[in-house]
Design an enzyme around this catalytic site. Structure first.
Site, PDB file in Angstrom:
ATOM      1  N   PRO A   9      58.319  58.868 -12.023  1.00  0.00           N
ATOM      2  CG  PRO A   9      57.563  60.912 -12.804  1.00  0.00           C
ATOM      3  CD  PRO A   9      58.656  59.912 -13.008  1.00  0.00           C
ATOM      4  NE  ARG A  17      49.790  56.499 -11.141  1.00  0.00           N
ATOM      5  CZ  ARG A  17      50.617  56.820 -12.155  1.00  0.00           C
ATOM      6  NH1 ARG A  17      51.754  56.171 -12.326  1.00  0.00           N
ATOM      7  NH2 ARG A  17      50.326  57.797 -12.954  1.00  0.00           N
ATOM      8  CG  HIS A  80      53.495  62.137 -21.678  1.00  0.00           C
ATOM      9  ND1 HIS A  80      53.474  61.177 -22.666  1.00  0.00           N
ATOM     10  CD2 HIS A  80      53.019  61.522 -20.552  1.00  0.00           C
ATOM     11  CE1 HIS A  80      52.983  60.044 -22.151  1.00  0.00           C
ATOM     12  NE2 HIS A  80      52.706  60.234 -20.877  1.00  0.00           N
ATOM     13  CG  ASP A  87      68.914  66.584 -24.987  1.00  0.00           C
ATOM     14  OD1 ASP A  87      68.486  66.284 -26.118  1.00  0.00           O
ATOM     15  OD2 ASP A  87      68.926  67.746 -24.544  1.00  0.00           O
ATOM     16  CB  SER A 103      48.232  52.727 -19.491  1.00  0.00           C
ATOM     17  OG  SER A 103      49.028  53.897 -19.662  1.00  0.00           O
ATOM     18  NE  ARG A 112      47.568  60.213 -19.429  1.00  0.00           N
ATOM     19  CZ  ARG A 112      48.083  60.552 -18.239  1.00  0.00           C
ATOM     20  NH1 ARG A 112      49.328  60.269 -17.943  1.00  0.00           N
ATOM     21  NH2 ARG A 112      47.340  61.158 -17.342  1.00  0.00           N
TER      22      ARG A 112
HETATM   23  C1  DQA Z   1      52.714  55.522 -17.752  1.00  0.00           C
HETATM   24  C2  DQA Z   1      51.871  56.408 -18.664  1.00  0.00           C
HETATM   25  C3  DQA Z   1      52.106  57.887 -18.386  1.00  0.00           C
HETATM   26  O1  DQA Z   1      51.297  58.679 -19.233  1.00  0.00           O
HETATM   27  C4  DQA Z   1      51.763  58.202 -16.959  1.00  0.00           C
HETATM   28  O2  DQA Z   1      52.062  59.549 -16.670  1.00  0.00           O
HETATM   29  C5  DQA Z   1      52.407  57.284 -15.969  1.00  0.00           C
HETATM   30  C6  DQA Z   1      52.496  55.868 -16.290  1.00  0.00           C
HETATM   31  C7  DQA Z   1      52.381  54.027 -17.940  1.00  0.00           C
HETATM   32  O3  DQA Z   1      53.165  53.211 -17.472  1.00  0.00           O
HETATM   33  O4  DQA Z   1      51.338  53.690 -18.509  1.00  0.00           O
HETATM   34  O5  DQA Z   1      52.780  57.686 -14.876  1.00  0.00           O
HETATM   35  O6  DQA Z   1      54.081  55.706 -18.077  1.00  0.00           O
END
Ligand code: DQA
Length: 143
Positions: A9, A17, A80, A87, A103, A112
């Site tokens: 998502p 974003r 998370h 599973d 990130s 996270r």
């Molecule tokens: C993410 C990190 C997640 O915490 C966040 O909800 C994302 C992107 C990342 O690619 O850094 O949607 O997976």
């Protein structure tokens, strides 16, 4: 070699974003980069993105039934929260799955830091931005 790249998502919103966190490269540019790199390495990649948890589960199972050689997955926020993804990844073991995050999830909000899928993944690449997908591809090629 055939690899499935799954993005969860809001990853389609990268480039729009929170640019301070995810950078300004667009989702389509990331996919082009992955496809170009795979072509250079002579491997087949299929890239998919969905905002729906069940789609990600379906695609993990499909990778098993369609005999993919590995999966690269960035489950976005489902990382998370999702025991269903954990599973699904356990269910297809030993098919190697690499977790990628743009990130550095260890350096952000406390919530996270927890990744439900990590324990079932073969490896993880975090905090390298879009390049992380290429590093993950290299890890699968070398496996
Ligand atoms: C993410 C990190 C997640 O915490 C966040 O909800 C994302 C992107 C990342 O690619 O850094 O949607 O997976």
């Amino acid at each position: 070699m055939k690899i499935l790249v799954i993005n969860g998502p809001n990853l389609n919103m990268v480039g729009i974003r929170e640019k301070n966190i995810y950078g300004d490269i667009s989702y389509s540019s990331i996919i082009n980069m992955i496809e170009e790199y795979a072509k250079e390495k002579d491997i087949e990649v299929i890239c998919r993105q969905s905002n729906h948890e069940g789609d990600l589960v379906d695609w993990i199972q499909e990778a098993y039934f369609e005999k993919y050689d590995g999966i690269i997955i960035n489950p976005g926020a489902y990382t998370h929260t999702s025991i269903a993804l954990l599973d699904a990844i356990k269910a297809i073991s030993p098919l190697p799955v690499i977790e990628v995050h743009l990130s550095d999830i260890n350096e952000r909000d406390v919530f996270r830091k927890l990744s439900y899928i990590s324990e079932a993944c073969f490896d993880r690449v975090i905090g390298l931005g879009a390049k992380g997908y290429l590093v993950a591809l290299d890890k699968l090629i070398k496996d």
